[in-house]
Write a protein that holds these residues in place. Structure first.
Motif, PDB file in Angstrom:
ATOM      1  N   VAL A  30       0.696  -1.282   0.031  1.00 31.08           N
ATOM      2  CA  VAL A  30      -0.175   0.106   0.115  1.00 31.08           C
ATOM      3  C   VAL A  30       0.746   1.088   0.043  1.00 31.08           C
ATOM      4  O   VAL A  30       1.966   1.313   0.769  1.00 31.08           O
ATOM      5  N   ALA A  31       0.391   2.196  -0.792  1.00 32.02           N
ATOM      6  CA  ALA A  31       1.025   3.631  -0.578  1.00 32.02           C
ATOM      7  C   ALA A  31      -0.099   4.483  -0.291  1.00 32.02           C
ATOM      8  O   ALA A  31      -1.271   4.274  -0.943  1.00 32.02           O
ATOM      9  N   ILE A  32       0.078   5.406   0.481  1.00 34.23           N
ATOM     10  CA  ILE A  32      -0.810   6.656   0.672  1.00 34.23           C
ATOM     11  C   ILE A  32      -0.364   7.927   0.590  1.00 34.23           C
ATOM     12  O   ILE A  32       0.820   8.279   1.001  1.00 34.23           O
ATOM     13  N   LEU A  48      -2.982  -0.646   9.669  1.00 35.70           N
ATOM     14  CA  LEU A  48      -1.831  -0.898   9.072  1.00 35.70           C
ATOM     15  C   LEU A  48      -0.594  -0.854  10.531  1.00 35.70           C
ATOM     16  O   LEU A  48      -1.030  -0.128  11.424  1.00 35.70           O
ATOM     17  N   LYS A  49       0.397  -1.383  10.231  1.00 37.37           N
ATOM     18  CA  LYS A  49       1.510  -1.183  11.332  1.00 37.37           C
ATOM     19  C   LYS A  49       2.846  -0.623  10.485  1.00 37.37           C
ATOM     20  O   LYS A  49       2.850  -0.633   9.039  1.00 37.37           O
ATOM     21  N   PRO A  50       3.747  -0.008  11.081  1.00 34.57           N
ATOM     22  CA  PRO A  50       4.974   0.449  10.322  1.00 34.57           C
ATOM     23  C   PRO A  50       5.573  -0.901   9.636  1.00 34.57           C
ATOM     24  O   PRO A  50       5.619  -2.039  10.015  1.00 34.57           O
ATOM     25  N   GLY A  51       5.779  -0.519   8.458  1.00 37.46           N
ATOM     26  CA  GLY A  51       6.637  -1.420   7.497  1.00 37.46           C
ATOM     27  C   GLY A  51       5.626  -1.845   6.493  1.00 37.46           C
ATOM     28  O   GLY A  51       5.799  -2.417   5.566  1.00 37.46           O
ATOM     29  N   ALA A  53       3.214   0.311   4.757  1.00 42.07           N
ATOM     30  CA  ALA A  53       2.752   1.333   3.648  1.00 42.07           C
ATOM     31  C   ALA A  53       4.032   2.292   3.344  1.00 42.07           C
ATOM     32  O   ALA A  53       4.747   2.519   4.425  1.00 42.07           O
ATOM     33  N   LYS A  54       3.595   3.000   2.469  1.00 46.73           N
ATOM     34  CA  LYS A  54       4.707   3.907   1.936  1.00 46.73           C
ATOM     35  C   LYS A  54       3.573   5.197   2.028  1.00 46.73           C
ATOM     36  O   LYS A  54       2.615   5.154   1.640  1.00 46.73           O
ATOM     37  N   ILE A  55       4.060   6.115   2.773  1.00 49.50           N
ATOM     38  CA  ILE A  55       3.154   7.281   3.063  1.00 49.50           C
ATOM     39  C   ILE A  55       3.812   8.710   2.464  1.00 49.50           C
ATOM     40  O   ILE A  55       5.103   8.981   2.696  1.00 49.50           O
TER      41      ILE A  55
END
Length: 163
Positions: A30-32, A48-51, A53-55
């Motif tokens: 996922v990217a946000i 979600l949790k750290p690791g 998604a890209k934000i």
């Protein structure tokens, strides 16, 4: 004002740090792209949790050239398969004109700010549709990438999918 409080908090964080060794890819694919507004918890709002998604954050959560650069890298190098574009309710760049923002900044800064551009949004839903299309039509974003446009309600925490 110093940074001592934040450095102390960082030392406490580091004392219990358990994210070492992460590979930097988006494990949930996922990217946000969202606004810089502090009322938005991009990972938390999606479970979600750290690791995972890209934000990428910017005023208004817009698809700027920098956001597109981040997304191209994310889909080709960081295992992103789904992109969420998430502006929010009660956003300053969507509820003020450029002149109003310039006047507010000038009043705060105590100097003329008429030269500073601010990317205001007159119609959030229409702008969101344009941004979804920008990602879909980018030649370096494969058709296999799912792109969704959502409006985040800062008063309820709910996402409303618009595109």
């Amino acid at each position: 004002m110093s940074f001592n409080d934040l450095l102390e908090a960082n030392r406490e964080f580091a004392a219990h740090f358990d994210l070492a060794g992460f590979d930097g890819v988006a494990h949930a694919g996922v990217a946000i792209v969202t606004c810089m507004d502090s009322r938005i918890d991009p990972l938390g709002m999606l479970g979600l949790k750290p690791g995972d998604a890209k934000i990428f954050r910017n005023p208004g959560g817009r698809i700027t050239p920098q956001a597109l650069e981040a997304l191209v890298l994310a889909v080709h190098l960081l295992k992103v398969e789904r992109v969420l574009i998430v502006p929010h309710t009660r956003c300053a760049v969507a509820s003020n004109t450029e002149a109003e923002l310039r006047a507010q900044v000038a009043a705060s800064a105590g100097i003329d700010a008429s030269w500073q551009p601010f990317s205001v949004i007159s119609d959030q839903v229409a702008a969101l549709g344009e941004d979804v299309q920008k990602v879909h039509s980018h030649p370096l974003v494969p058709d296999s990438i799912e792109v969704g446009g959502f409006l985040y309600d800062v008063d309820t925490g709910l996402l409303d999918q618009k595109y």
